[in-house]
Design an enzyme around this catalytic site. Structure first.
Site, PDB file in Angstrom:
ATOM      1  N   ASN A   1      32.224  89.022  62.828  1.00 45.55           N
ATOM      2  CA  ASN A   1      31.321  88.385  63.794  1.00 45.55           C
ATOM      3  C   ASN A   1      31.165  89.236  65.039  1.00 45.55           C
ATOM      4  OD1 ASN A   1      33.962  86.835  63.844  1.00 45.55           O
ATOM      5  ND2 ASN A   1      33.047  85.737  65.532  1.00 45.55           N
ATOM      6  N   ASP A   2      31.390  88.721  66.209  1.00 47.73           N
ATOM      7  CA  ASP A   2      30.946  89.393  67.440  1.00 47.73           C
ATOM      8  C   ASP A   2      31.342  90.866  67.574  1.00 47.73           C
ATOM      9  OD1 ASP A   2      30.877  86.661  67.674  1.00 47.73           O
ATOM     10  OD2 ASP A   2      31.989  86.566  69.541  1.00 47.73           O
TER      11      ASP A   2
ATOM     12  N   GLU B   1      28.985  80.932  75.315  1.00 47.56           N
ATOM     13  CA  GLU B   1      29.810  81.968  74.707  1.00 47.56           C
ATOM     14  C   GLU B   1      29.262  83.350  75.066  1.00 47.56           C
ATOM     15  OE1 GLU B   1      31.882  80.084  70.825  1.00 47.56           O
ATOM     16  OE2 GLU B   1      29.881  80.851  70.442  1.00 47.56           O
TER      17      GLU B   1
HETATM   18  C1  FRU Z   1      31.248  83.680  69.198  1.00 47.54           C
HETATM   19  C2  FRU Z   1      32.708  83.293  69.182  1.00 47.54           C
HETATM   20  C3  FRU Z   1      33.366  83.643  70.509  1.00 47.54           C
HETATM   21  C4  FRU Z   1      34.798  83.780  70.116  1.00 47.54           C
HETATM   22  C5  FRU Z   1      34.701  84.430  68.756  1.00 47.54           C
HETATM   23  C6  FRU Z   1      35.786  84.057  67.792  1.00 47.54           C
HETATM   24  O1  FRU Z   1      30.737  83.915  67.935  1.00 47.54           O
HETATM   25  O2  FRU Z   1      32.852  81.921  68.888  1.00 47.54           O
HETATM   26  O3  FRU Z   1      33.137  82.681  71.519  1.00 47.54           O
HETATM   27  O4  FRU Z   1      35.522  84.560  71.005  1.00 47.54           O
HETATM   28  O5  FRU Z   1      33.440  84.035  68.235  1.00 47.54           O
HETATM   29  O6  FRU Z   1      35.676  84.798  66.616  1.00 47.54           O
END
Ligand code: FRU
Length: 492
Positions: free
Chosen positions: A46-47, A222
């Site tokens: 993810n991020d 976020e």
């Molecule tokens: C956004 C999120 C962030 C968090 C991360 C956890 O996609 O929810 O807020 O730090 O992913 O994987």
């Protein structure tokens, strides 16, 4: 596999080697693997995190759960590059191995200082009753990519009046001081961005809520990022539960931005902020991370994926990818996003495209792999439809309908192949400037990134076509078209 909470938070070293071997094999057989986008070797990406320039290289990490396509125990997976397009896997990961990050090393940023890179992240912790605790943590990476965590949290607790939804610190420097913006939720369950200040990266002092809009930002914000672009302050963030009257959007959560005259650090506010805008008009952009690079550019990478949505590759044991690296510029108060200049180095064979738009769809390309860049231009007044990943006989593909007279564009992924995320709609409609239209389209197996009119708008979509759907069809009226297509090399 039954992904119980216990299994998702089981430590990586408890998984048998054979499991990972099998998973790798399964993933490698997926027909939707990408060729020039960053994707997870196994499991879920993810991020983007810690995007920075340090020790003569670009560094980029991403949120990783390697054991399956679910949100489990997260760590940072480390990549480096010398050109922003070829990313090399590094060994040093930031792992959940301290009492302050036992249930996940969550998102954050990086900041170079002397001969080390400072990493700031959120330590996610759950107690026995599964109550959440969030700590803002630090770590130092040296020139050999060895990471040493700062033992105690930089910020121990959310301030009074805020819940444990407190995460994603981004560090930047402003007027010789360090600042950190953090996504937060107050006890009235409203999304906020909190600002902290420091002179040494270790001791952080709360400045309060960043003032950037008169509106309510939903229940949580976020991944906030504040960057400075062409003399303006640009805040990128992901509000969750935002009212659609404030900003129309269709994705489960939008990735949004505000352009402001400046960051007034004394008063912790953005001066003369624009209204909220969608960063991307497509289906899948979230958690974009941007930073001011030492070469003067503002660079950004997005997660192409969304929280809480299942994707067709989930059952193949992997999910999501990162976007191309984008350069952000601001002209006359408007944000432009374009792939960095280096992206041209992916080009291989060149084909010329030109002709006249006709009502009857014509194939402008048929037998190349879905691994290309296409630039195509239309005249003012053009109306038409471009279909990518198409099968002319079956009448399938990703459809981009444009009307330069009305100034609208519609992207429809209903007929691409395996559909998903339908409850949020199969098409996205947005405005484009009236006048000539230029499209720069990147296609890579199961992802499409579209840059409209030199990056004035972007639209990104994951798509999961059936095998060998690679025609490009064009139909329309009142314009000629001309452009080029390049096959792109793989970066693996
Ligand atoms: C956004 C999120 C962030 C968090 C991360 C956890 O996609 O929810 O807020 O730090 O992913 O994987």
């Amino acid at each position: 596999k039954n992904w119980t909470t216990e299994l998702r938070y089981q430590h990586y070293d408890k998984w048998p080697e054979d499991y990972i071997k099998q998973l790798k094999k399964q993933v490698s057989q997926s027909k939707w693997r990408l060729n020039y986008h960053v994707q997870p070797e196994t499991g879920l990406l993810n991020d983007p995190n810690g995007f920075s320039f340090f020790n003569g290289k670009w560094h980029l990490f991403y949120q990783s759960y390697p054991m399956g396509a679910v949100h489990g125990l997260k760590s940072w997976f480390h990549l480096t590059s010398t050109n922003l397009i070829d990313w090399q896997k590094e060994g040093a990961d930031l792992l959940p191995d301290s009492p302050y990050d036992s249930h996940g090393v969550y998102s954050g940023s990086a900041f170079p200082l002397d001969d080390r890179l400072f990493l700031a992240y959120t330590g996610n912790v759950r107690d026995n009753d599964w109550n959440r605790f969030s700590y803002q943590m630090g770590a130092w990476m040296d020139q050999n990519n060895q990471i040493e965590k700062v033992q105690l949290p930089l910020i121990e607790q959310p301030p009074k009046g805020y819940t444990q939804h407190f995460r994603d610190p981004q560090i930047f420097v402003y007027q010789n001081k360090y600042f950190m913006v953090i996504g937060a939720q107050n006890e009235a369950l409203e999304g906020k961005v909190l600002t902290y200040m420091s002179t040494d990266l270790q001791n952080w002092e709360l400045q309060g809520e960043l003032d950037f809009s008169e509106h309510q930002m939903g229940f949580m914000v976020e991944c906030p990022n504040l960057v400075f672009v062409d003399g303006k302050a640009l805040l990128l963030f992901c509000p969750q539960g935002l009212e659609k009257e404030i900003l129309p959007y269709q994705n489960i959560y939008p990735n949004t931005y505000v352009v402001a005259n400046e960051f007034d650090s004394e008063n912790n506010r953005l001066t003369n902020p624009s209204s909220l805008k969608n960063l991307d008009e497509g289906f899948d952009v979230y958690a974009t991370q941007a930073f001011n690079a030492p070469d003067g550019r503002a660079l950004a990478v997005s997660w192409i994926g969304l929280p809480e949505i299942t994707y067709p590759t989930d059952r193949e044991g992997w999910a999501h990818c990162l976007s191309l690296t984008k350069e952000l510029t601001i002209k006359e108060g408007m944000l432009f996003q374009n792939p960095v200049a280096e992206t041209k180095d992916l080009r291989e064979k060149e084909y010329k495209l030109h002709g006249q738009l006709h009502a009857e769809p014509q194939a402008i390309s048929t037998s190349i792999e879905n691994q290309y860049e296409m630039n195509i231009e239309f005249e003012q007044g053009a109306k038409g439809k471009l279909t990518l990943l198409a099968d002319q006989k079956e009448n399938t593909g990703l459809e981009l309908s444009f009307d330069t007279e009305r100034g609208t564009m519609i992207i429809n992924r209903e007929n691409v192949g395996i559909s998903f995320g339908e409850e949020y709609g199969n098409q996205r409609e947005f405005s484009i400037p009236q006048g000539p239209l230029s499209l720069r389209v990147f296609v890579d197996s199961s992802v499409v990134e579209i840059f409209i009119n030199d990056g004035e708008k972007t639209a990104t979509a994951r798509v999961f076509p059936k095998e060998s759907k690679n025609d490009i069809l064009l139909s329309g009226s009142q314009s000629s078209f001309s452009g080029k297509l390049w096959t792109l090399r793989s970066t693996k």
